[in-house]
Design a protein around this motif. Structure first.
Motif, short mmCIF file in Angstrom:
data_model
loop_
_atom_site.label_atom_id
_atom_site.label_comp_id
_atom_site.label_asym_id
_atom_site.label_seq_id
_atom_site.Cartn_x
_atom_site.Cartn_y
_atom_site.Cartn_z
N ILE A 34 0.85 -1.20 0.00
CA ILE A 34 0.00 0.00 0.00
C ILE A 34 0.88 1.25 0.00
CG2 ILE A 34 -1.64 1.36 1.36
CD1 ILE A 34 -2.74 -1.39 2.40
N ALA A 35 1.86 1.27 0.89
CA ALA A 35 2.76 2.42 0.99
C ALA A 35 3.49 2.64 -0.33
CB ALA A 35 3.76 2.20 2.13
N GLU A 36 3.91 1.54 -0.93
CA GLU A 36 4.65 1.61 -2.19
C GLU A 36 3.83 2.34 -3.26
OE1 GLU A 36 5.71 -2.08 -4.64
OE2 GLU A 36 7.41 -1.87 -3.27
N ARG A 37 2.53 1.98 -3.34
CA ARG A 37 1.67 2.61 -4.35
C ARG A 37 1.45 4.08 -4.09
NH1 ARG A 37 -2.92 -1.21 -6.94
NH2 ARG A 37 -1.67 -3.10 -7.05
N VAL A 38 1.37 4.43 -2.80
CA VAL A 38 1.14 5.83 -2.47
C VAL A 38 2.43 6.64 -2.69
CG1 VAL A 38 0.48 7.42 -0.61
CG2 VAL A 38 -0.65 5.20 -0.81
N GLY A 39 3.56 5.93 -2.65
CA GLY A 39 4.83 6.62 -2.85
C GLY A 39 5.46 7.08 -1.55
N ILE A 40 5.06 6.46 -0.44
CA ILE A 40 5.69 6.77 0.85
C ILE A 40 6.20 5.46 1.45
CG2 ILE A 40 4.20 8.77 1.27
CD1 ILE A 40 2.49 7.07 3.06
N THR A 41 6.82 5.56 2.60
CA THR A 41 7.31 4.34 3.24
C THR A 41 6.30 3.82 4.25
OG1 THR A 41 8.46 5.58 4.95
CG2 THR A 41 9.73 4.99 2.96
N LYS A 42 6.52 2.59 4.64
CA LYS A 42 5.57 1.89 5.50
C LYS A 42 5.33 2.61 6.84
CE LYS A 42 6.94 -2.14 6.57
NZ LYS A 42 7.24 -3.58 6.84
N PRO A 43 6.38 3.03 7.54
CA PRO A 43 6.14 3.70 8.83
C PRO A 43 5.33 4.98 8.69
CG PRO A 43 8.41 3.00 8.67
CD PRO A 43 7.81 2.81 7.31
N ALA A 44 5.39 5.62 7.51
CA ALA A 44 4.64 6.86 7.32
C ALA A 44 3.14 6.61 7.41
CB ALA A 44 4.98 7.47 5.96
N LEU A 45 2.71 5.37 7.09
CA LEU A 45 1.29 5.05 7.21
C LEU A 45 0.81 5.23 8.63
CD1 LEU A 45 0.99 1.73 5.12
CD2 LEU A 45 0.39 4.05 4.39
N SER A 51 -3.36 1.71 13.17
CA SER A 51 -3.03 0.31 12.91
C SER A 51 -3.64 -0.11 11.57
CB SER A 51 -3.57 -0.59 14.01
OG SER A 51 -4.98 -0.62 13.95
N ARG A 52 -3.26 -1.28 11.11
CA ARG A 52 -3.82 -1.80 9.88
C ARG A 52 -5.33 -1.98 10.02
NH1 ARG A 52 -4.70 -7.02 7.40
NH2 ARG A 52 -4.16 -6.99 5.20
N GLU A 53 -5.76 -2.44 11.17
CA GLU A 53 -7.19 -2.67 11.38
C GLU A 53 -7.99 -1.38 11.30
OE1 GLU A 53 -8.25 -5.45 14.30
OE2 GLU A 53 -10.27 -4.64 14.60
N GLY A 58 -12.04 1.83 8.40
CA GLY A 58 -12.42 3.07 7.74
C GLY A 58 -12.90 2.85 6.32
N LEU A 59 -12.40 1.80 5.68
CA LEU A 59 -12.78 1.53 4.29
C LEU A 59 -14.24 1.15 4.16
CD1 LEU A 59 -9.72 -0.51 2.91
CD2 LEU A 59 -10.17 1.94 2.72
N VAL A 60 -14.73 0.30 5.07
CA VAL A 60 -16.10 -0.21 4.94
C VAL A 60 -17.13 0.63 5.70
CG1 VAL A 60 -15.24 -2.55 4.64
CG2 VAL A 60 -15.91 -1.76 6.92
N GLN A 61 -16.66 1.55 6.52
CA GLN A 61 -17.58 2.30 7.39
C GLN A 61 -18.67 3.06 6.63
OE1 GLN A 61 -17.01 1.51 10.60
NE2 GLN A 61 -19.10 2.26 10.86
N PRO A 62 -18.36 3.71 5.50
CA PRO A 62 -19.42 4.45 4.79
C PRO A 62 -20.61 3.57 4.41
CG PRO A 62 -17.27 5.06 3.94
CD PRO A 62 -17.04 3.92 4.89
N LEU A 63 -20.34 2.35 3.95
CA LEU A 63 -21.43 1.43 3.62
C LEU A 63 -22.21 1.04 4.87
CD1 LEU A 63 -23.01 -0.58 1.85
CD2 LEU A 63 -21.13 -2.20 2.15
N VAL A 64 -21.47 0.70 5.93
CA VAL A 64 -22.13 0.29 7.19
C VAL A 64 -23.03 1.41 7.69
CG1 VAL A 64 -21.72 -0.29 9.61
CG2 VAL A 64 -20.28 -1.30 7.82
#
Lengths: 179, 179
Positions: A34-45, A51-53, A58-64
DNA sequence: GTCTATAGGCTGATAGAC
DNA sequence: GTCTATCAGCCTATAGAC
């Protein structure tokens, strides 16, 4: 760790995560990639998400949120018209079809976020609105086929105008209900 | 590496893998935990299966084989009766409902085993048998709702006699088709 | 906001003894 | 058929500099 309400980077992270999950499933979507695609490093996430969770939730919350709101409103208004209920249900799933598609392609997101019971509850509440609080076996089966099949159609690639797909899907689901 | 045709240990490994996947999804079912349940160590698995992927493929193969056989026979006989086709399709998915349930709960197995296209092909071939080689949009939608919803019902927990669930499901799916 | 460096744990898989 | 011991590779997450 106070963070801004909306962050352009956070949005890009979410978008990259959605795309990656759609391609490879939740388990294979690592923070590294994911970080690679955004163009940043992993810790920047970790500046944007605790956390990953938290990122996944946050991804599914709008539908819920929208689905809970729809059902609460329908129950408060004692909405009983099956055509109206199916149409509203279709519209919510279709509005969030990127999320719907992600969830249907890899339901393990639901298990991981303890949302499986919630989704099962949506089906039961919709069935209760259409057929009453104690539906027969035949009614439960018909509702399951209609609602489940409707979900399949929102993510089906039919190379047709959305309004036509919507009309055809609602007709098919309504025919299933047997009113 | 010649191995016996049937091995009691291999069967126990497959059973443990099925149970674990049903509980936690494919990605979370590790060889370590599978071995633990069987009561052997991880490297011992490699005597029975060349790799994790071979183990997984063996799990779904019975369903794949039966479904391919069903469709090939129906196509050879030019079977056109939708009720017969739906019933045969239901029976295969129900006979292998442990596998069906596993696949529907976590479709990422299909992606991982390059089987997603095959399953999509089943739906298209079934649709073609019922509606002819060039179905309309409405027909494709109806077939999708009927077939997808039928699958949902084979894994639904309805605390009812299987024969009754079968009858109710086939009635609902047939109503969807609009014949 | 983003970096480098790193900790600590899990994975699938192999080598070789018994 | 099963074991112990071990490998390289990946993961999430943290510490601390800039």
């Amino acid at each position: 760790m106070p963070r801004p309400r909306t962050s352009e980077t956070a949005d890009r992270i979410r978008a990259a995560a959605m795309a990656l999950i759609a391609e490879k499933g939740v388990a294979q979507a690592s923070l590294r990639e994911i970080a690679e695609r955004v163009g940043i490093t992993k810790p920047a996430l970790y500046y944007h998400f605790a956390s990953r969770e938290e990122l996944l939730r946050g991804l599914v919350q709008p539908l819920v949120d929208d689905m809970e709101e729809l059902l609460a409103a329908a129950e408060a208004a004692h909405e009983e018209d099956p055509q109206r209920l199916l149409a509203d249900y279709f519209d919510v799933t279709y509005r969030h079809r990127a999320i719907t598609s992600m969830v249907m392609t890899d339901p393990s997101v639901l298990a991981h976020l303890n949302l499986a019971a919630a989704v099962d509850g949506w089906r039961r509440r919709l069935t209760a609105l259409m057929y009453g609080p104690e539906p027969t076996l035949a009614q439960r089966v018909r509702a399951t086929v209609a609602i489940g099949g409707l979900g399949d159609c929102t993510i089906l690639d039919l190379d047709a105008a959305p309004t036509e797909v919507r009309r055809a899907t609602l007709e098919a689901a309504y025919a299933t209900l047997g009113f």
